[in-house]
Design a protein around this motif. Structure first.
Motif, short mmCIF file in Angstrom:
data_model
loop_
_atom_site.label_atom_id
_atom_site.label_comp_id
_atom_site.label_asym_id
_atom_site.label_seq_id
_atom_site.Cartn_x
_atom_site.Cartn_y
_atom_site.Cartn_z
N GLY A 163 -3.29 -6.41 -2.33
CA GLY A 163 -4.13 -7.30 -1.54
C GLY A 163 -5.52 -7.45 -2.13
N GLU A 169 0.43 -7.45 5.90
CA GLU A 169 1.44 -6.38 5.93
C GLU A 169 2.18 -6.32 7.26
N HIS A 227 -1.57 -10.79 -7.56
CA HIS A 227 -1.18 -9.57 -6.84
C HIS A 227 -0.74 -8.52 -7.84
MN MN Z 1 0.23 -7.56 -0.64
#
Ligand code: MN
Ligand code: GLV
Ligand code: MN
Length: 382
Positions: free
Chosen positions: A82, A116, A172
């Motif tokens: 993230g 998440e 990412h």
């Molecule tokens: Mn992620």
């Protein structure tokens, strides 16, 4: 690394080094404040979408090239899942400016909320609200009994913001060991989902209840964990039961209820569906033997994502034929891809470990990620 260091202490468990950055927790709110300050320092125009997501714009009008990711973590998550995408986005903007690039299309940086689903159980909640994939009135409750509506009154689908986005590119950390080069490009996300399993039986005394008289849901649960493992392996799929709670959770009492969460993923939706129903069949079969009951509730489902092939190939080409790879991990990019051409860049993960304090990417690979993202933004926006 300096930017990552600035936020390294926020929400970190001192004992394990893992992160507890749940959506709308003080740690995550602090990270958002940090992001707003970074955006202001760069004269980016801040926009909140009323769903917990933040956008920072460089330039006005439609056709924007948007990048970004999320700050929230799983319980005991790593530093990169993230935040790397957000930090890299800020630095890619710096890189374009240091090269005196003046984008023809606006560039946006997005910070998505509750990717998440660690707090409210629904993965990619922020991007699903923004795109209208879930209704703003959705009823969600966290582990402490706090309702989503007590935290935020979601604005729901924002056509004005969606209409500004020409394409979305999320950077990412890669979450397996699939990359031998520092940067790769995503092709697809496996379909996946989360299902809650409630096993109920009869709470009773551990010392006096005959083994033959018991209705112990822990047995049905234990059997189901093994069945999930077997059923997944037989199909080349992934099944995980990583979260469980027992009531009353006493050493000297037979449990009355066990609740567990099944995370199931596979290359096709058909296989995910078959896997979940096979696990449920096995659990039911076993529950008859144990004198217990089992109920399955769907909590979060994400269909297969196939990223825009033209954009994928363009990114790979711009990055000197960067490798193209699918992933079993979910991302906001998967949600956005149903609305705008979307792509992802992955930064190499030397151990493949993720959703763990041990998650790691090297400094030089992170730097390569920033350069790659800057090249991509230059190609798409300048
Ligand atoms: Mn992620
Ligand atoms: C998100 O990281 C997920 O795939 O669970
Ligand atoms: Mn994650």
């Amino acid at each position: 690394m300096r930017l990552l260091d600035e936020i390294a202490g926020i929400g970190r468990d001192q004992e394990t080094g893992g992160y507890l950055r749940y959506a709308w927790s003080s740690a995550e709110l602090e990270l958002r404040d940090w992001f707003r300050a970074q955006a202001r320092q760069r004269d980016l125009e801040l926009q909140e979408d009323g769903n917990g997501n933040i956008f920072a714009w460089w330039g006005e009008g439609p056709g924007a090239v948007v990048t970004g990711s999320h700050f929230d973590s799983v319980p005991q998550g790593g530093a990169f899942d993230g935040p790397l995408g957000i930090v890299s986005a800020l630095l890619a903007v710096d890189e374009l400016r240091s090269l005196n690039k003046k984008p023809k299309h606006p560039i946006g940086i997005a910070v998505f909320a509750e990717e998440e689903g660690s707090r409210f159980g629904l993965a990619c909640l922020g991007s699903r609200l923004l795109t209208g994939a879930v209704e703003p009135g959705i009823e969600l409750v966290d582990r402490d009994g706090v309702h989503l509506r007590e935290v935020i009154t979601p604005a729901g689908r924002r056509d004005d913001i969606l209409g500004r986005i020409g394409c979305f590119v999320e950077l990412h950390i890669e979450q397996g060991r699939a990359l031998s080069r520092p940067v790769g490009v995503a092709s697809a996300i496996w379909p996946h989902g989360r299902w809650r399993l409630d096993f109920t039986g009869e709470p009773n005394h551990a010392g006096t209840t005959l083994m033959t008289d018991r209705r112990d849901p822990m047995l049905t649960f234990a059997f189901t964990v093994l069945a999930a493992n077997k059923e997944a392996r037989q199909r080349g799929a992934h099944a995980t039961i990583g979260r469980v709670s027992a009531q009353p959770n006493a050493t000297n009492a037979i449990a009355g209820r066990v609740t567990a969460w099944l995370d199931a993923r596979a290359a096709s939706t058909e296989v995910v569906d078959q896997l979940v129903s096979a696990v449920l069949d096995k659990a039911r079969e076993r529950s008859k033997k144990d004198g217990t009951a089992v109920e399955l509730t769907t909590e979060s489902v994400s269909g297969e994502t196939r990223f825009d092939t033209a954009l994928r190939d363009r990114l790979s080409h711009v990055l000197d034929d960067a490798p193209v790879l699918p992933t079993g991990a979910g991302h906001d990019a998967g949600v956005l891809s149903a609305h705008v051409p979307t792509a992802m860049l992955f930064v190499r993960n030397p151990t493949g470990i993720s959703h763990s304090p041990a998650e790691h990417a090297t400094d030089s690979d992170c730097a390569a990620g920033v350069t790659a993202l800057a090249r991509v933004l230059m190609d798409l926006a300048c």
